[in-house]
Write a protein that holds these residues in place. Structure first.
Motif, PDB file in Angstrom:
ATOM      1  N   LEU A 295       0.847  -1.187   0.000  1.00 61.53           N
ATOM      2  CA  LEU A 295       0.000   0.000   0.000  1.00 61.53           C
ATOM      3  C   LEU A 295       0.889   1.247   0.000  1.00 61.53           C
ATOM      4  N   PRO A 296       0.606   2.203  -0.899  1.00 65.01           N
ATOM      5  CA  PRO A 296       1.485   3.383  -1.044  1.00 65.01           C
ATOM      6  C   PRO A 296       1.205   4.433   0.028  1.00 65.01           C
ATOM      7  N   THR A 297       1.568   4.114   1.243  1.00 67.93           N
ATOM      8  CA  THR A 297       1.256   5.005   2.362  1.00 67.93           C
ATOM      9  C   THR A 297       2.039   6.308   2.307  1.00 67.93           C
ATOM     10  N   TRP A 298       3.180   6.324   1.604  1.00 70.94           N
ATOM     11  CA  TRP A 298       3.883   7.600   1.476  1.00 70.94           C
ATOM     12  C   TRP A 298       3.060   8.559   0.613  1.00 70.94           C
ATOM     13  N   THR A 299       2.351   8.034  -0.382  1.00 65.93           N
ATOM     14  CA  THR A 299       1.444   8.886  -1.155  1.00 65.93           C
ATOM     15  C   THR A 299       0.262   9.296  -0.298  1.00 65.93           C
ATOM     16  N   TYR A 300      -0.266   8.372   0.515  1.00 62.76           N
ATOM     17  CA  TYR A 300      -1.346   8.756   1.429  1.00 62.76           C
ATOM     18  C   TYR A 300      -0.909   9.942   2.294  1.00 62.76           C
ATOM     19  N   LEU A 301       0.328   9.891   2.798  1.00 61.83           N
ATOM     20  CA  LEU A 301       0.808  10.966   3.664  1.00 61.83           C
ATOM     21  C   LEU A 301       1.057  12.250   2.882  1.00 61.83           C
ATOM     22  N   ALA A 302       1.485  12.123   1.637  1.00 61.44           N
ATOM     23  CA  ALA A 302       1.674  13.325   0.825  1.00 61.44           C
ATOM     24  C   ALA A 302       0.364  14.076   0.659  1.00 61.44           C
ATOM     25  N   TYR A 303      -0.730  13.341   0.508  1.00 65.72           N
ATOM     26  CA  TYR A 303      -2.053  13.941   0.355  1.00 65.72           C
ATOM     27  C   TYR A 303      -2.779  14.125   1.685  1.00 65.72           C
ATOM     28  N   ALA A 304      -2.163  13.760   2.791  1.00 65.90           N
ATOM     29  CA  ALA A 304      -2.853  13.757   4.082  1.00 65.90           C
ATOM     30  C   ALA A 304      -3.414  15.135   4.422  1.00 65.90           C
ATOM     31  N   ASN A 305      -4.707  15.165   4.688  1.00 63.96           N
ATOM     32  CA  ASN A 305      -5.409  16.402   5.047  1.00 63.96           C
ATOM     33  C   ASN A 305      -5.283  17.488   3.978  1.00 63.96           C
ATOM     34  N   TRP A 306      -5.318  17.040   2.716  1.00 63.66           N
ATOM     35  CA  TRP A 306      -5.326  17.989   1.595  1.00 63.66           C
ATOM     36  C   TRP A 306      -6.532  18.902   1.729  1.00 63.66           C
TER      37      TRP A 306
END
Length: 719
Positions: A350-361
């Motif tokens: 799971l691409p969690t680093w991408t999730y974090l990049a978009y976190a609370n966009w």
């Protein structure tokens, strides 16, 4: 949101523990563990699927509201009390409005506002020169308080030196030295300075000659007694959270809440853009009142994950009245080096680093009107985004800008992240994207009865090839955009040593990213000046403070995604998805098995249906290109067709030179499905589109996009 929480990690090995922090406007909260089988909700057109899991949790936990205060600053241990003191620093304000502290020692505070400087002792104004400061220009301020009075001096570029003199008696000073803050503030945005700070100095009262020398760039320790002087080196160890005191007055400072580091100071010449080449010129911090490293909530309960629990995606589901929140956590295979379990043949990353990049966009709520033009229709937003817009202290995404307009380059997981939820609605795709979409892939695997394990980008970063090589096939999520050099190396080594990689997404392996060594729960990027971006790096700020490496796109460092995956990011658009036309090459018996059971023949279209955007080729698209590193023997099995004029090339793909672009849709605007083999039996299958796995869920998985994916997975497992 009257009920929300977060975990102290996004993934945990079976047999480990994860702590959860909860804020509730309810007297009691009911916790339970669920396994998330499928993302969705009423607006997605498909239901969320979850199943309860036995867990040793209390029936209820007391509810309480927890608060966060954001804002970066530096703080030292207490400075011994004294009546004669000098303060000085360079500062570059980026948001001048209400009064914000620059440097403070206990009750003595040197602050700045749109009106200019002010020196306070408690509530008493000691001096306030009638001279403004200018946003985004460096200035030097020094305040000297002694028994004979107070002198406040301001040096500004191209302007006369301004001094304010005041008759003051002895002023007792002592306590913590803070840069950018004067002490604790209430919940919400921190009452901290927005802008650059450099070369803070605190010592015994000094003469006007010393102030002049400091303003000229002289070393404070060459002018003042080192034993009684604090000279914080804000440029030292930019990947850490400690700044040394070159003098002897303190033991150094702690950097709180991730200000931007590795940035130029007031004496930067521009000759070097890498802080490692000239550290003395990169001696500043950029502070923001909405920086955040850790929301700082207290733990409400801990889940001891059973060692025998199957790997998968779980959540702490908390309920109070009609309010529900699901805090996800990925359970990875148990760590049993002495008695290793038989590894699953399939591994999902799971691409969690991408999730974090978009976190609370925050743009969905903050720019809701502007998005009507982007989409051509009103798609609405998830109501959680409106709550998020009202809580700027909970940190921003790497696509946002700070309150002063500068780009956000750090993102932490230690906070509530409302868009990493299984039922989060993404307007960009009319429903599924990122975490909720990747749960669709797991649901498809479950429907096939696959034996699979789930990990995150963190495990790939930490364990590398040793992890990947335990599994026959590795599947990515739909948008693995953010990755480190180590992750790229591991995937490439895996496919070069017999491993099979299925890149089931688009815009992958794109952005240079690193874990912050001083705050390992946070990621860092620098946008640079290329690629799709909502902000660009300021001059001299292109290198990651975490590692020193140049940021921006991997493509600009000779590591285009094509080298690993055979395809790389080329275009994006969010009006509708499209289908793929099979190539002539797809009829070759060496690869035609990919289309077993698919109705579309050579030259015909498949994948032009599905939820959300309505097709398998949509959102962000990747294409093959030999000039960017696609292996020469890679086979393009299909290419997307039917895109609208709203699909645009990404900036790095735009043609340069005098020649006019070709008429109609640019030939680079397409997604390519690619199959390539590597020496040693390794192979890569890439679909070149974020929308692919969403389309796989169409008609309950009975569709050609899913059949193609299943054919490849079966062959990759068996051969």
């Amino acid at each position: 949101m009257r009920l929300v929480g977060y975990g102290d990690r996004l993934s945990v090995a079976a047999g480990g523990e994860v702590a959860f922090r909860i804020s509730a406007e309810h007297p009691q909260v009911r916790p339970e563990i669920v396994r998330l089988r499928r993302g969705g909700g009423p607006r997605h057109g498909s239901a969320l699927v979850e199943e309860p899991v036995a867990a040793d949790l209390p029936d209820t936990v007391p509810g309480r509201v927890q608060h966060t205060t954001s804002g970066s600053f530096v703080e030292t241990d207490p400075v011994p009390a004294r009546a004669r003191v000098g303060l000085a620093l360079w500062f570059r304000p980026t948001l001048l409005a209400d009064e914000r502290p620059l440097i403070a020692v206990g009750p003595l505070v040197l602050a700045v506002s749109a009106a200019g400087l002010v020196l306070r002792h408690g509530d008493t104004v000691l001096a306030a020169p009638a001279a403004p400061v200018v946003e985004r220009q460096w200035a030097f301020a020094a305040a000297v308080v002694s028994g004979s009075g107070t002198r406040l001096t301001l040096h500004r570029p191209g302007a006369a030196v301004v001094e304010a003199l005041a008759e003051t008696g002895a002023v007792p000073v002592g306590g913590p030295l803070r840069v950018g803050s004067s002490g604790p503030s209430g919940p919400g945005l921190g009452r901290t300075f927005n802008g650059g700070v450099a070369r803070p100095v605190v010592g015994d009262a000094w003469s006007p000659d010393v102030t002049e020398a400091l303003a000229g760039g002289a070393d404070a320790l060459a002018l003042l007694d080192p034993a009684t002087t604090c000279a914080l080196d804000l440029g030292a160890e930019p990947g850490g959270t400690h700044v040394p005191d070159r003098g002897g007055l303190t033991t150094g400072g702690t950097v709180h809440h991730l200000p931007t580091r590795g940035v130029p100071g007031p004496f930067w010449t521009g000759a070097e853009r890498d802080f490692r080449a000239s550290p003395a010129e990169f001696d500043a911090l950029h502070l923001h009142d909405d920086d955040l490293a850790d929301a700082g909530w207290d733990t409400d309960l801990t889940w001891a994950v059973p060692a025998a629990l199957p790997s998968g995606v779980y959540a702490l589901k908390i309920t109070a009245g009609a309010d529900v929140d699901r805090i996800p956590v990925v359970v990875t295979p148990a760590e049993q080096p002495e008695h290793p379990a038989h590894p699953a043949p399939v591994l999902v990353v799971l691409p969690t680093w991408t999730y974090l990049a978009y976190a609370n966009w925050r743009t969905y709520a903050e720019y809701e009107t502007e998005r009507l033009t982007l989409y051509g229709e009103d798609r609405g937003i998830d109501e959680r985004d409106r709550w998020l817009a009202a809580h700027p202290e909970l940190g921003r995404s790497l696509y946002d800008v700070h309150s002063d307009g500068s780009g956000v380059c750090y993102s932490t997981r230690l906070r509530p992240i409302v868009n990493i939820r299984p039922d989060y609605y993404t307007p960009t795709t009319r429903g599924f994207r990122h975490f909720a979409q990747d749960l669709l892939l797991l649901d498809w695997l479950d429907g096939r009865g696959e034996d699979y394990a789930v990990v995150t980008d963190d495990e790939v970063e930490q364990q590398g090839l040793a992890l990947l090589s335990r599994h026959r096939v590795v599947l990515t999520g739909g948008h693995p955009e953010y990755c480190s050099a180590g992750m790229l190396d591991s995937y490439l080594a895996y496919t070069r040593t017999g491993g099979r990689l299925m890149y089931l997404g688009g815009n992958g392996f794109y952005q240079v990213t690193a874990r912050h060594p001083g705050v390992p729960d946070a990621l860092e990027i620098r946008r640079g000046h290329a690629g799709v971006a909502t902000w660009v790096s300021d001059p001299g700020e292109e290198h990651l403070s975490a590692t020193g490496e140049p940021g921006g796109l991997w493509r600009m460092r000779g590591r285009a995604p094509n080298v690993l995956a055979g395809v790389g990011f080329t275009a994006q658009g969010f009006d509708k998805g499209s289908g793929y036309r099979r190539s002539e090459a797809s009829a070759d018996p060496a690869v035609s098995w990919v289309f077993d059971g698919v109705k579309a023949g050579v030259g015909e279209v498949f994948g032009d249906e599905g939820p959300g955007l309505g097709g398998a080729a949509g959102d962000e698209l990747d294409r093959a290109d030999l000039t960017l590193g696609t292996p020469a023997d890679a086979v393009v099995l299909a290419s997307s067709v039917g895109h609208s004029a709203k699909i645009a090339l990404v900036p790095e793909e735009v043609d340069h030179g005098y020649a006019a672009p070709p008429p109609g849709l640019h030939p680079k605007i397409r997604s390519d499905v690619v199959l390539l083999h590597r020496p040693g039996g390794g192979a890569v299958f890439s679909v070149g589109s974020i929308a692919w796995s969403t389309a796989m869920s169409h008609a309950g998985g009975d569709n050609d996009t899913a059949r193609v994916t299943g054919n490849v997975l079966d062959r990759f497992k068996e051969s």
